[in-house]
Scaffold this motif. Structure first.
Motif, PDB file in Angstrom:
ATOM      1  N   GLY A 256       0.772  -1.227   0.000  1.00 60.84           N
ATOM      2  CA  GLY A 256       0.000   0.000   0.000  1.00 60.84           C
ATOM      3  C   GLY A 256       0.803   1.278   0.000  1.00 60.84           C
ATOM      4  N   LEU A 257       2.126   1.220   0.034  1.00 58.32           N
ATOM      5  CA  LEU A 257       2.921   2.451   0.000  1.00 58.32           C
ATOM      6  C   LEU A 257       2.667   3.186  -1.312  1.00 58.32           C
ATOM      7  CD1 LEU A 257       6.507   1.622   1.387  1.00 58.32           C
ATOM      8  CD2 LEU A 257       4.868   3.270   2.314  1.00 58.32           C
ATOM      9  N   PRO A 258       2.480   4.488  -1.288  1.00 55.33           N
ATOM     10  CA  PRO A 258       2.193   5.243  -2.523  1.00 55.33           C
ATOM     11  C   PRO A 258       3.449   5.524  -3.342  1.00 55.33           C
ATOM     12  CG  PRO A 258       2.203   6.726  -0.653  1.00 55.33           C
ATOM     13  CD  PRO A 258       2.393   5.343  -0.081  1.00 55.33           C
ATOM     14  N   LEU A 259       4.143   4.478  -3.691  1.00 55.19           N
ATOM     15  CA  LEU A 259       5.374   4.585  -4.467  1.00 55.19           C
ATOM     16  C   LEU A 259       5.061   4.902  -5.924  1.00 55.19           C
ATOM     17  CD1 LEU A 259       6.967   1.325  -3.048  1.00 55.19           C
ATOM     18  CD2 LEU A 259       7.972   3.606  -2.723  1.00 55.19           C
ATOM     19  N   GLY A 260       6.037   5.486  -6.608  1.00 54.56           N
ATOM     20  CA  GLY A 260       5.907   5.595  -8.051  1.00 54.56           C
ATOM     21  C   GLY A 260       5.989   4.229  -8.701  1.00 54.56           C
ATOM     22  N   GLY A 261       6.838   3.353  -8.142  1.00 55.19           N
ATOM     23  CA  GLY A 261       6.976   2.015  -8.680  1.00 55.19           C
ATOM     24  C   GLY A 261       7.671   1.098  -7.695  1.00 55.19           C
ATOM     25  N   LEU A 262       7.476  -0.200  -7.868  1.00 57.59           N
ATOM     26  CA  LEU A 262       8.134  -1.233  -7.073  1.00 57.59           C
ATOM     27  C   LEU A 262       8.739  -2.234  -8.041  1.00 57.59           C
ATOM     28  CD1 LEU A 262       8.731  -2.635  -4.317  1.00 57.59           C
ATOM     29  CD2 LEU A 262       6.551  -3.850  -4.612  1.00 57.59           C
ATOM     30  N   HIS A 263      10.052  -2.447  -7.932  1.00 57.36           N
ATOM     31  CA  HIS A 263      10.731  -3.414  -8.801  1.00 57.36           C
ATOM     32  C   HIS A 263      10.934  -4.715  -8.051  1.00 57.36           C
ATOM     33  CE1 HIS A 263      13.531  -5.040 -11.797  1.00 57.36           C
ATOM     34  NE2 HIS A 263      14.220  -5.491 -10.758  1.00 57.36           N
ATOM     35  N   ILE A 264      10.615  -5.837  -8.714  1.00 59.66           N
ATOM     36  CA  ILE A 264      10.834  -7.154  -8.117  1.00 59.66           C
ATOM     37  C   ILE A 264      11.635  -8.031  -9.077  1.00 59.66           C
ATOM     38  CG2 ILE A 264       8.810  -7.067  -6.631  1.00 59.66           C
ATOM     39  CD1 ILE A 264       7.341  -8.839  -8.673  1.00 59.66           C
ATOM     40  N   ASP A 265      12.385  -8.947  -8.494  1.00 59.87           N
ATOM     41  CA  ASP A 265      13.238  -9.868  -9.253  1.00 59.87           C
ATOM     42  C   ASP A 265      12.415 -11.111  -9.592  1.00 59.87           C
ATOM     43  OD1 ASP A 265      15.095 -11.754 -10.122  1.00 59.87           O
ATOM     44  OD2 ASP A 265      16.637 -11.147  -8.684  1.00 59.87           O
ATOM     45  N   CYS A 266      11.899 -11.151 -10.825  1.00 58.56           N
ATOM     46  CA  CYS A 266      11.067 -12.279 -11.248  1.00 58.56           C
ATOM     47  C   CYS A 266      11.898 -13.430 -11.780  1.00 58.56           C
ATOM     48  CB  CYS A 266      10.084 -11.833 -12.326  1.00 58.56           C
ATOM     49  SG  CYS A 266       8.950 -10.580 -11.760  1.00 58.56           S
ATOM     50  N   GLN A 267      13.193 -13.221 -11.934  1.00 54.98           N
ATOM     51  CA  GLN A 267      14.052 -14.323 -12.347  1.00 54.98           C
ATOM     52  C   GLN A 267      14.360 -15.209 -11.140  1.00 54.98           C
ATOM     53  OE1 GLN A 267      17.501 -15.215 -11.802  1.00 54.98           O
ATOM     54  NE2 GLN A 267      17.207 -16.928 -13.217  1.00 54.98           N
ATOM     55  N   ARG A 268      14.689 -14.595 -10.014  1.00 53.11           N
ATOM     56  CA  ARG A 268      14.973 -15.353  -8.807  1.00 53.11           C
ATOM     57  C   ARG A 268      13.715 -15.945  -8.181  1.00 53.11           C
ATOM     58  NH1 ARG A 268      19.723 -15.301  -5.669  1.00 53.11           N
ATOM     59  NH2 ARG A 268      21.464 -15.385  -7.128  1.00 53.11           N
ATOM     60  N   ASP A 269      12.601 -15.212  -8.248  1.00 54.50           N
ATOM     61  CA  ASP A 269      11.378 -15.715  -7.613  1.00 54.50           C
ATOM     62  C   ASP A 269      10.150 -15.256  -8.396  1.00 54.50           C
ATOM     63  OD1 ASP A 269       9.391 -16.702  -6.029  1.00 54.50           O
ATOM     64  OD2 ASP A 269       9.756 -15.345  -4.338  1.00 54.50           O
ATOM     65  N   PRO A 270       9.774 -15.996  -9.441  1.00 56.09           N
ATOM     66  CA  PRO A 270       8.572 -15.615 -10.201  1.00 56.09           C
ATOM     67  C   PRO A 270       7.288 -15.819  -9.421  1.00 56.09           C
ATOM     68  CG  PRO A 270       9.468 -17.695 -11.015  1.00 56.09           C
ATOM     69  CD  PRO A 270      10.465 -17.154 -10.034  1.00 56.09           C
ATOM     70  N   THR A 271       7.314 -16.625  -8.345  1.00 54.53           N
ATOM     71  CA  THR A 271       6.083 -16.882  -7.587  1.00 54.53           C
ATOM     72  C   THR A 271       5.608 -15.660  -6.817  1.00 54.53           C
ATOM     73  OG1 THR A 271       7.213 -17.644  -5.568  1.00 54.53           O
ATOM     74  CG2 THR A 271       6.827 -19.275  -7.301  1.00 54.53           C
ATOM     75  N   GLN A 272       6.440 -14.644  -6.683  1.00 57.94           N
ATOM     76  CA  GLN A 272       6.046 -13.477  -5.892  1.00 57.94           C
ATOM     77  C   GLN A 272       5.124 -12.525  -6.655  1.00 57.94           C
ATOM     78  OE1 GLN A 272       9.250 -10.576  -5.028  1.00 57.94           O
ATOM     79  NE2 GLN A 272      10.454 -11.554  -6.634  1.00 57.94           N
ATOM     80  N   ILE A 273       4.937 -12.749  -7.959  1.00 60.59           N
ATOM     81  CA  ILE A 273       4.131 -11.809  -8.740  1.00 60.59           C
ATOM     82  C   ILE A 273       2.723 -11.683  -8.163  1.00 60.59           C
ATOM     83  CG2 ILE A 273       3.050 -11.422 -10.986  1.00 60.59           C
ATOM     84  CD1 ILE A 273       5.545 -12.629 -12.284  1.00 60.59           C
ATOM     85  N   ALA A 274       2.080 -12.801  -7.854  1.00 63.08           N
ATOM     86  CA  ALA A 274       0.696 -12.751  -7.369  1.00 63.08           C
ATOM     87  C   ALA A 274       0.587 -12.000  -6.043  1.00 63.08           C
ATOM     88  CB  ALA A 274       0.129 -14.164  -7.259  1.00 63.08           C
ATOM     89  N   PRO A 275       1.347 -12.356  -4.995  1.00 63.63           N
ATOM     90  CA  PRO A 275       1.177 -11.620  -3.740  1.00 63.63           C
ATOM     91  C   PRO A 275       1.596 -10.159  -3.827  1.00 63.63           C
ATOM     92  CG  PRO A 275       2.995 -13.193  -3.573  1.00 63.63           C
ATOM     93  CD  PRO A 275       2.271 -13.511  -4.830  1.00 63.63           C
ATOM     94  N   VAL A 276       2.630  -9.859  -4.620  1.00 65.89           N
ATOM     95  CA  VAL A 276       3.083  -8.471  -4.718  1.00 65.89           C
ATOM     96  C   VAL A 276       2.039  -7.615  -5.424  1.00 65.89           C
ATOM     97  CG1 VAL A 276       4.784  -6.948  -5.797  1.00 65.89           C
ATOM     98  CG2 VAL A 276       5.544  -8.956  -4.525  1.00 65.89           C
ATOM     99  N   THR A 277       1.474  -8.120  -6.516  1.00 62.35           N
ATOM    100  CA  THR A 277       0.462  -7.323  -7.224  1.00 62.35           C
ATOM    101  C   THR A 277      -0.747  -7.059  -6.341  1.00 62.35           C
ATOM    102  OG1 THR A 277      -0.373  -9.376  -8.234  1.00 62.35           O
ATOM    103  CG2 THR A 277       1.139  -8.040  -9.546  1.00 62.35           C
ATOM    104  N   ALA A 278      -1.083  -8.015  -5.489  1.00 67.56           N
ATOM    105  CA  ALA A 278      -2.220  -7.820  -4.587  1.00 67.56           C
ATOM    106  C   ALA A 278      -1.936  -6.748  -3.537  1.00 67.56           C
ATOM    107  CB  ALA A 278      -2.571  -9.137  -3.902  1.00 67.56           C
ATOM    108  N   ALA A 279      -0.652  -6.506  -3.258  1.00 62.29           N
ATOM    109  CA  ALA A 279      -0.282  -5.565  -2.199  1.00 62.29           C
ATOM    110  C   ALA A 279       0.010  -4.165  -2.721  1.00 62.29           C
ATOM    111  CB  ALA A 279       0.944  -6.101  -1.452  1.00 62.29           C
ATOM    112  N   LEU A 280       0.054  -3.976  -4.033  1.00 59.75           N
ATOM    113  CA  LEU A 280       0.408  -2.671  -4.583  1.00 59.75           C
ATOM    114  C   LEU A 280      -0.682  -1.636  -4.334  1.00 59.75           C
ATOM    115  CD1 LEU A 280       1.915  -3.356  -8.142  1.00 59.75           C
ATOM    116  CD2 LEU A 280       3.146  -2.678  -6.074  1.00 59.75           C
ATOM    117  N   ALA A 281      -0.243  -0.404  -4.071  1.00 62.90           N
ATOM    118  CA  ALA A 281      -1.193   0.710  -4.056  1.00 62.90           C
ATOM    119  C   ALA A 281      -1.701   0.940  -5.475  1.00 62.90           C
ATOM    120  CB  ALA A 281      -0.508   1.961  -3.520  1.00 62.90           C
TER     121      ALA A 281
END
Length: 766
Positions: A256-281
């Motif tokens: 929920g942080l009002p960031l301009g953007g959040l970068h994640i490493d999808c090569q090391r951990d592609p499974t994080q896409i679902a939980p991270v997208t759910a948590a984005l502001a």
């Protein structure tokens, strides 16, 4: 879809920065000339990234030594021993902080250096006083941002975030928590972000610590700090970047942080896409790191696009940015320079320039409809063909190697006698004094050695002449050690350019680049071998030179090997099978070498494992199995040795105090450790564990040009003897001596030998 880069190699395709740095340190290039080289490299690197399809090029990723040291200088974090009165940190002081110094300006030790997470890059550890003041005194990143703007580049400022800066630093009081300095640090960050916002529409703060295990009570301070920094950035968009692992376990820090953007490493951990997208502001963009910034293999475009589609379904394509997984600092510059590589393997690779093009290809193929455009179709087809070729290639599999791995038996992981029994046999065989002296393996790689190696590789110096030169060099190295009075000698490794590449050249399953240099620290570059297939040993690799050196002296001679974990971690490793499978193959090959060295009469054999700690997962929950497998592979390589053969290992520049039980489980007879920069701080962990075998704590820092005094090294030995049984102590430098010159090497080792003699008398061992 917009693209960006988190960082680019600094050295240049021809290592121009290395050449300039070493000329500057030698007094052949003034500061103005050095800065001109740096400015020219930045322009070239920005242009290369832009021309490859990167929309936002990074500024602040370039450094004359290290990005963490840059930030320390920017905020005036200069340890008191350097006598800095405040204000901007001049270039000569910056380098003294990194390298130490011994000249008319004084005699000072360097700041500590350790590994950047699980990479082979070394960063300078920030040192904080209890009452540390932070002030925006340095202009480095701001000057780079102005340079990019004036040259017409769309730039994104990149710098370590406040939590990574603090948590990877250390306080003068080891018990102090650096994170408590956050309220003092934030105003300096806010001021810097406010100024960067005048030239950069995006500002990236790197927080790779989010991939580690963090205390939950840091979540609220983290969120409050970033809300403050978002405000300070004003019109600029703040991108919080994480990499080297997933962050799903730390979502409370960013949700929920009002960031301009959040970068994640999808090569090391592609499974994080679902939980991270759910948590984005709702207003926050998601930056997907789909192209591997750590390795040299092509992206699997089909898999990457599937991950992109998953993210797009959740947040919409208009909120997605694309980038490499992390900074491209860890890759060579340009595959186009590698004209001598086997075309079959070269076709599977991508270096930094090619990875930027891969990011562009994925961005151009972002929408399913875009994938039918002719240029996109052609790019995806070419990528698919390369991957199919690699999957079907016979270069990757050796059935004999796989059968041999399957036939490993439990007894192959154990020495034929326990350590106390081995120690008695080794004392009888080697007749060493208490506090025996030795070195870690390499001696200076002189200009003459480098010229001869280049001439031999170019065909200008024949095999017989080159062999004669090496024999003469080894004989000189042995004679120098005898004259110094060292107890256990080494042959000096004049025949080896790099401690991993040398072995890769003699093992099957590897290939080699000519220009694939990556930065290890400062001006030090390595050219990692490329591990593309199953590994075996066609024949002995080190036996002839070690046996020749042993024939020149009655003193014990160490055979020198690089261990399986280090060969794995310091190579570009195949990604089509588990890393553990590759490391076990390497261990079997080294086991054969240990047996052959012993058969040739070598009674001391060192198997270096500086990468053992570095290769561990970032989360501690994953450590137990990873450590057990790595230790097993060391034991598999070493346990063929008879009881009277003394097995050494060496480790340096990582937090080894965290894994002392695993080091004990390796069951090496002697371990040598980097310890001088921390003034033996590491040994308390070994004492607390009651480490059972012998230890050689490093008595001086080989990465610094200074020569420590006898008294300084004697004091360190006595410090060590206060916590470790002195009958189990050795005296040695921190690491190998290949980067040093002979005059300082001879002076430092003479002082080391004398320090050991004095310590023996002081401890009643003489």
């Amino acid at each position: 879809m917009r693209t960006h880069s988190l960082g680019f190699p600094r050295m240049g395709r021809n290592r121009e920065l290395k050449t300039a740095l070493e000329a500057h340190w030698a007094g052949r290039l003034d500061t103005e000339g050095l800065l001109a080289v740096a400015a020219d490299l930045r322009l070239r690197h920005w242009a290369l990234q832009r021309d490859a399809g990167i929309d936002l090029v990074p500024v602040g990723d370039f450094s004359l030594y290290d990005h963490m040291l840059d930030l320390a200088a920017t905020f005036g974090v200069v340890p008191g021993r350097y006598g800095h009165a405040g204000g901007p940190v001049p270039t000569d002081l910056y380098f003294r902080m990194a390298r130490g110094g011994q000249d008319a300006c004084g005699d000072v030790t360097a700041m500590e250096m350790t590994k950047w997470f699980d990479t082979n890059y070394h960063y300078i550890v920030p040192e904080f006083a209890a009452d540390q003041a932070f002030a925006l005194t340095g202009d480095g990143i701001r000057a780079q941002a102005r340079q990019a703007r004036d040259a017409g580049f769309a730039a994104k400022a990149v710098l370590p975030g406040p939590f990574t800066f603090l948590l990877l630093g250390k306080c003068a009081d080891p018990a102090a928590d650096p994170s408590r300095l956050l309220p003092r640090l934030l105003p300096a960050y806010r001021e810097l972000l406010g100024e960067l916002a005048e030239t950069c529409p995006w500002i990236e703060l790197d927080e790779p610590v989010l991939a580690q295990d963090l205390p939950r009570d840091l979540a609220e301070p983290f969120r409050a700090a970033y809300e403050s920094l978002i405000e300070a950035a004003g019109p600029a968009k703040l991108l919080l970047a994480t990499y080297f692992g997933g962050i799903a376990h730390n979502l409370p820090f960013v949700a929920g942080l009002p960031l301009g953007g959040l970068h994640i490493d999808c090569q090391r951990d592609p499974t994080q896409i679902a939980p991270v997208t759910a948590a984005l502001a709702p207003e926050t963009a998601l930056s997907l790191g789909l192209v591997d910034g750590r390795n040299i293999w092509r992206v699997d475009a089909a898999a990457a696009l599937a991950r992109l589609d998953l993210a797009a379904e959740r947040v919409g394509r208009d909120r997605i940015l694309l980038a490499p997984s992390c900074s491209l600092l860890h890759c060579p510059v340009d595959l186009d320079d590698e004209t001598a590589l086997d075309p079959a393997v070269r076709h599977w690779m991508a270096f930094a320039a090619q990875k930027c093009r891969e990011v562009r290809l994925l961005a151009d193929a972002a929408a399913p409809g875009d994938r039918t455009r002719p240029e996109v179709t052609a790019g995806l087809a070419e990528n698919r063909a390369a991957w199919e070729d690699r999957r079907q290639s016979r270069l990757a599999r050796d059935e004999h190697v796989r059968r041999r791995v399957a036939e490993i038996s439990p007894d192959m992981f154990h020495r034929p006698a326990p350590y106390p029994e081995r120690a008695r046999a080794q004392r009888a065989a080697l007749s060493l004094p208490p506090l025996p002296t030795t070195t870690i393996g390499s001696f200076p790689q002189t200009p003459e050695i480098r010229r001869a190696r280049r001439a031999h590789r170019a065909g200008e110096l024949g095999d017989a002449a080159y062999e004669a030169f090496l024999k003469e060099t080894l004989a000189d190295t042995v004679a120098r050690q005898e004259a110094l009075g060292l107890d256990v000698l080494v042959h000096g490794e004049a025949e080896r350019g790099d401690m991993v590449e040398y072995f890769g050249e003699r093992l099957s399953g590897f290939c080699f680049t000519k220009h694939g240099w990556v930065q290890s620290y400062g001006s030090r570059c390595v050219k990692p071998p490329v591990l593309h297939g199953d590994v075996s040993r066609p024949g002995p690799m080190t036996v002839a030179w070690s046996a020749f050196a042993a024939s020149l002296t009655p003193r014990p001679m160490k055979g020198m090997l690089t261990g399986p974990a280090t060969i794995l971690c310091w190579s570009f490793v195949r990604d089509d099978q588990p890393r553990e499978a590759t490391r076990r193959q390497i261990a079997l090959a080294l086991r054969d070498e240990v047996a052959d060295l012993e058969a040739a009469g070598l009674r001391v054999i060192q198997i270096d494992e500086p990468a053992l700690r570095e290769g561990l997962p970032l989360r501690r929950r994953d450590w137990d199995q990873a450590i057990a497998l790595a230790v097993d592979d060391f034991r598999l390589a070493a346990s063929v040795a008879r009881p009277e053969t003394q097995i050494h290992t060496h480790m340096c520049y990582a937090e080894f105090g965290e894994i002392v039980p695993a080091i004990a489980a390796m069951d090496a007879d002697v371990i040598s450790l980097e310890a001088s920069r921390s003034r033996m701080e590491l040994l308390s962990a070994f004492a607390d564990y009651a480490y059972p075998n012998e230890i050689g704590p490093g008595l001086y820092d080989i990465h610094s040009p200074r020569v420590p005094s006898v008294e300084e090294m004697e004091e360190l030995l006595l410090r060590a003897a206060a916590v470790i049984d002195p009958r189990k102590l050795w005296a040695n430098p921190d690491c190998g001596l290949k980067t040093r010159a002979w005059p300082e090497t001879t002076a430092a080792l003479a002082n080391l030998v004398e320090a050991a003699r004095r310590a023996r008398r002081r401890l009643g061992l003489a």
